[in-house]
Design an enzyme around this catalytic site. Structure first.
Site, PDB file in Angstrom:
ATOM      1  N   HIS A  61      -3.124   7.371   2.722  1.00  0.00           N
ATOM      2  CA  HIS A  61      -3.409   6.237   2.077  1.00  0.00           C
ATOM      3  C   HIS A  61      -4.884   5.859   2.520  1.00  0.00           C
ATOM      4  O   HIS A  61      -5.079   6.131   3.633  1.00  0.00           O
ATOM      5  CB  HIS A  61      -2.493   4.933   2.423  1.00  0.00           C
ATOM      6  CG  HIS A  61      -3.027   3.754   2.435  1.00  0.00           C
ATOM      7  ND1 HIS A  61      -3.421   3.326   1.052  1.00  0.00           N
ATOM      8  CD2 HIS A  61      -3.260   2.665   3.126  1.00  0.00           C
ATOM      9  CE1 HIS A  61      -3.679   2.034   1.026  1.00  0.00           C
ATOM     10  NE2 HIS A  61      -3.617   1.781   2.262  1.00  0.00           N
ATOM     11  N   ASN A  73     -10.178   0.386   0.333  1.00  0.00           N
ATOM     12  CA  ASN A  73      -8.678   0.200   0.063  1.00  0.00           C
ATOM     13  C   ASN A  73      -8.106  -0.468  -1.161  1.00  0.00           C
ATOM     14  O   ASN A  73      -8.297  -1.662  -1.343  1.00  0.00           O
ATOM     15  CB  ASN A  73      -8.183  -0.510   1.222  1.00  0.00           C
ATOM     16  CG  ASN A  73      -6.576  -0.427   1.528  1.00  0.00           C
ATOM     17  OD1 ASN A  73      -5.994  -0.198   0.502  1.00  0.00           O
ATOM     18  ND2 ASN A  73      -6.127  -1.038   2.734  1.00  0.00           N
ATOM     19  N   CYS A 116       0.909  -1.248   0.002  1.00  0.00           N
ATOM     20  CA  CYS A 116       0.022  -0.018  -0.102  1.00  0.00           C
ATOM     21  C   CYS A 116       0.889   1.245  -0.166  1.00  0.00           C
ATOM     22  O   CYS A 116       0.320   2.504  -0.176  1.00  0.00           O
ATOM     23  CB  CYS A 116      -1.000   0.037   1.153  1.00  0.00           C
ATOM     24  SG  CYS A 116      -1.990  -1.379   1.165  1.00  0.00           S
TER      25      CYS A 116
HETATM   26  O1  UT7 Z   1      -3.665  -0.849   3.895  1.00  0.00           O
HETATM   27  C1  UT7 Z   1      -3.099  -1.161   5.215  1.00  0.00           C
HETATM   28  C2  UT7 Z   1      -4.009  -2.281   5.427  1.00  0.00           C
HETATM   29  N1  UT7 Z   1      -4.965  -2.355   6.398  1.00  0.00           N
HETATM   30  C3  UT7 Z   1      -5.560  -1.586   7.264  1.00  0.00           C
HETATM   31  O2  UT7 Z   1      -4.724  -0.418   7.215  1.00  0.00           O
HETATM   32  C4  UT7 Z   1      -6.329  -2.135   8.318  1.00  0.00           C
HETATM   33  C5  UT7 Z   1      -6.008  -1.660   9.591  1.00  0.00           C
HETATM   34  N2  UT7 Z   1      -6.622  -2.042  10.696  1.00  0.00           N
HETATM   35  C6  UT7 Z   1      -8.339  -1.883  10.645  1.00  0.00           C
HETATM   36  O3  UT7 Z   1      -8.834  -0.991   9.898  1.00  0.00           O
HETATM   37  C7  UT7 Z   1      -9.034  -2.396  11.792  1.00  0.00           C
HETATM   38  O4  UT7 Z   1      -8.160  -3.231  12.682  1.00  0.00           O
HETATM   39  C8  UT7 Z   1     -10.073  -3.580  11.195  1.00  0.00           C
HETATM   40  C9  UT7 Z   1     -11.272  -2.726  10.325  1.00  0.00           C
HETATM   41  C10 UT7 Z   1      -9.478  -4.499  10.268  1.00  0.00           C
HETATM   42  C11 UT7 Z   1     -10.870  -4.130  12.267  1.00  0.00           C
HETATM   43  O5  UT7 Z   1     -11.585  -3.215  13.163  1.00  0.00           O
HETATM   44  P1  UT7 Z   1     -11.266  -3.490  14.642  1.00  0.00           P
HETATM   45  O6  UT7 Z   1     -11.971  -2.264  15.358  1.00  0.00           O
HETATM   46  O7  UT7 Z   1      -9.797  -3.451  14.968  1.00  0.00           O
HETATM   47  O8  UT7 Z   1     -12.008  -4.813  14.918  1.00  0.00           O
HETATM   48  P2  UT7 Z   1     -11.539  -6.235  15.647  1.00  0.00           P
HETATM   49  O9  UT7 Z   1     -10.658  -6.865  14.661  1.00  0.00           O
HETATM   50  O10 UT7 Z   1     -11.026  -6.051  16.939  1.00  0.00           O
HETATM   51  O11 UT7 Z   1     -12.828  -6.978  15.622  1.00  0.00           O
HETATM   52  C12 UT7 Z   1     -13.878  -6.617  16.634  1.00  0.00           C
HETATM   53  C13 UT7 Z   1     -15.044  -7.649  16.462  1.00  0.00           C
HETATM   54  C14 UT7 Z   1     -14.526  -9.149  16.564  1.00  0.00           C
HETATM   55  O12 UT7 Z   1     -15.498  -9.661  17.118  1.00  0.00           O
HETATM   56  P3  UT7 Z   1     -15.407 -10.274  18.733  1.00  0.00           P
HETATM   57  O13 UT7 Z   1     -14.249 -10.929  18.790  1.00  0.00           O
HETATM   58  O14 UT7 Z   1     -15.635  -8.986  19.404  1.00  0.00           O
HETATM   59  O15 UT7 Z   1     -16.934 -10.899  18.882  1.00  0.00           O
HETATM   60  C15 UT7 Z   1     -14.482  -9.464  15.101  1.00  0.00           C
HETATM   61  O16 UT7 Z   1     -14.753 -10.942  14.901  1.00  0.00           O
HETATM   62  O17 UT7 Z   1     -15.562  -7.370  15.196  1.00  0.00           O
HETATM   63  C16 UT7 Z   1     -15.509  -8.566  14.233  1.00  0.00           C
HETATM   64  N3  UT7 Z   1     -15.512  -8.679  12.892  1.00  0.00           N
HETATM   65  C17 UT7 Z   1     -16.502  -8.368  12.177  1.00  0.00           C
HETATM   66  N4  UT7 Z   1     -17.966  -8.270  12.333  1.00  0.00           N
HETATM   67  C18 UT7 Z   1     -18.587  -8.124  11.389  1.00  0.00           C
HETATM   68  C19 UT7 Z   1     -14.221  -8.459  12.222  1.00  0.00           C
HETATM   69  N5  UT7 Z   1     -14.717  -8.289  10.970  1.00  0.00           N
HETATM   70  C20 UT7 Z   1     -16.018  -8.346  10.738  1.00  0.00           C
HETATM   71  C21 UT7 Z   1     -16.781  -8.022   9.802  1.00  0.00           C
HETATM   72  N6  UT7 Z   1     -18.246  -7.930   9.940  1.00  0.00           N
HETATM   73  N7  UT7 Z   1     -16.593  -7.693   8.582  1.00  0.00           N
END
Ligand code: UT7
Length: 324
Positions: free
Chosen positions: A251, A281, A118
């Site tokens: 980004h 993204n 990225c």
């Molecule tokens: O280009 C660079 C690449 N990427 C990035 O910059 C991404 C950087 N990271 C992020 O943007 C965030 O960490 C995410 C958007 C990927 C995730 O957000 P988060 O607030 O860190 O969520 P999390 O991973 O802590 O997950 C929270 C909950 C989990 O459920 P439990 O364990 O709390 O029950 C996940 O299983 O959300 C759940 N979850 C979803 N639920 C619905 C994860 N993905 C999804 C989804 N839909 N798509």
């Protein structure tokens, strides 16, 4: 030493738009649960463009490059350097840049790909700037292009809702007037495990894991800190205050990352270009697509100071300061 000045830009998005609701309904048929509400709250993404089967990165890159050439008002024969930033090349080789060169009919100059995920576009822009400053190129096409949908695991809701496909490009030309006035690149290979597609083709077989894997929270934290630090470093190098920046083009991974970054740098939302809501993204394509969108709708104007920033797998990051 000449400056590298941006004289044109272009973008291309595949026509198929997939809304969060549409994606959630499709994923439900695979027993993967997600929702528009979750995606919007956690990322700010509302939709993404997805390439049809058979549409490749070089096809998207060629369309964005042609749009940038048209915008610059120059012909492909004037290009003596093409750099494509991509992590989803059409082939192992030849490079996507050579394919774009052939498609445009810009034969003769140097053409190669850059791989910094990225951050790829800011790495490619910095490389082209160095060529132009050194007098080794006069007119360069710098392209970020991806078909990231091809490396997504559609059963992993933590990643598959985040990405889209597209391409963006700029034309740089040697000039006595300021263009790129600062560039800063960085990497921390020890963090390679937090974002990777750790597969390969070897002896005719896929080895390892060909899908994108990510520790979202680790990437989130490192993205905000490395981008903030890089912004300060590039401004210091160029002798420019953060307050002098007219437009920040970061980004486009997650609206929350962009908002955190803006607050950390003290840059108001009104100066930050956001397209992640519409494009999701698009990896190496995200910065040039956002830059082109803001240039075409009249926000980024001649004389403005623009900071473009990339961050991603590797782990890599970088910032480029451009006087328009
Ligand atoms: O280009 C660079 C690449 N990427 C990035 O910059 C991404 C950087 N990271 C992020 O943007 C965030 O960490 C995410 C958007 C990927 C995730 O957000 P988060 O607030 O860190 O969520 P999390 O991973 O802590 O997950 C929270 C909950 C989990 O459920 P439990 O364990 O709390 O029950 C996940 O299983 O959300 C759940 N979850 C979803 N639920 C619905 C994860 N993905 C999804 C989804 N839909 N798509």
């Amino acid at each position: 030493m000449p400056y590298a000045k941006i004289i044109g830009s272009g973008g291309y998005l595949p026509p198929r738009v997939v809304s969060n609701d549409e994606l959630a309904a499709d994923l439900a048929t695979r027993h993967v649960e997600t929702s528009d509400t979750w995606i919007v709250e956690r990322t700010g993404i509302h939709q993404r463009h997805i390439a049809d089967d058979g549409t490749t990165t070089s096809m998207l890159a060629t369309k964005a490059a042609q749009a940038a050439l048209d915008n610059a008002g120059i012909s492909a024969s004037e290009i003596d350097l093409i750099i494509v930033a991509t992590s989803t090349p059409d082939f192992i080789f030849p490079s996507t840049a050579c394919m774009v060169q052939a498609n445009l009919g810009a034969i003769g100059g140097a053409a190669f790909d850059v791989q910094a995920v990225c951050s790829g576009f800011v790495y490619a822009l910095t490389t082209a700037d160095a060529y132009i400053q050194a007098g080794r190129a006069k007119t360069a096409l710098v392209i970020g292009a991806e078909v990231f949908s091809s490396i997504l695991d559609w059963s992993d809701r933590g990643t598959c809702v985040l990405f889209g496909d597209g391409a963006g490009a700029v034309v740089l030309q040697a000039s006595n007037e300021p263009g790129i006035v600062g560039a800063h690149l960085g990497a921390d290979g020890s963090q390679m495990g937090i974002l990777s597609a750790a597969g390969n083709v070897s002896h005719g077989k896929v080895t390892g894991d060909p899908f994108l894997r990510m520790d979202g929270q680790a990437v989130f934290k490192l993205a905000v800190t490395s981008l903030a630090k890089s912004a300060h470093q590039v401004c210091e190098q160029a002798g420019i205050a953060l307050a002098d920046i007219d437009w920040l083009v970061p980004h486009q991974a997650n609206l929350r990352i962009i908002n955190f970054l803006g607050r950390k740098l003290g840059v108001p939302d009104s100066k930050v270009v956001v397209t992640v809501d519409q494009h999701a993204n698009t990896s190496a394509a995200s910065v040039p697509l956002a830059f082109d969108a803001a240039r075409r709708d009249g926000r980024i104007k001649s004389g403005d100071m623009v900071m473009m920033q990339g961050v991603g797998g590797g782990f890599t990051w970088g910032s480029v300061l451009v006087k328009m």
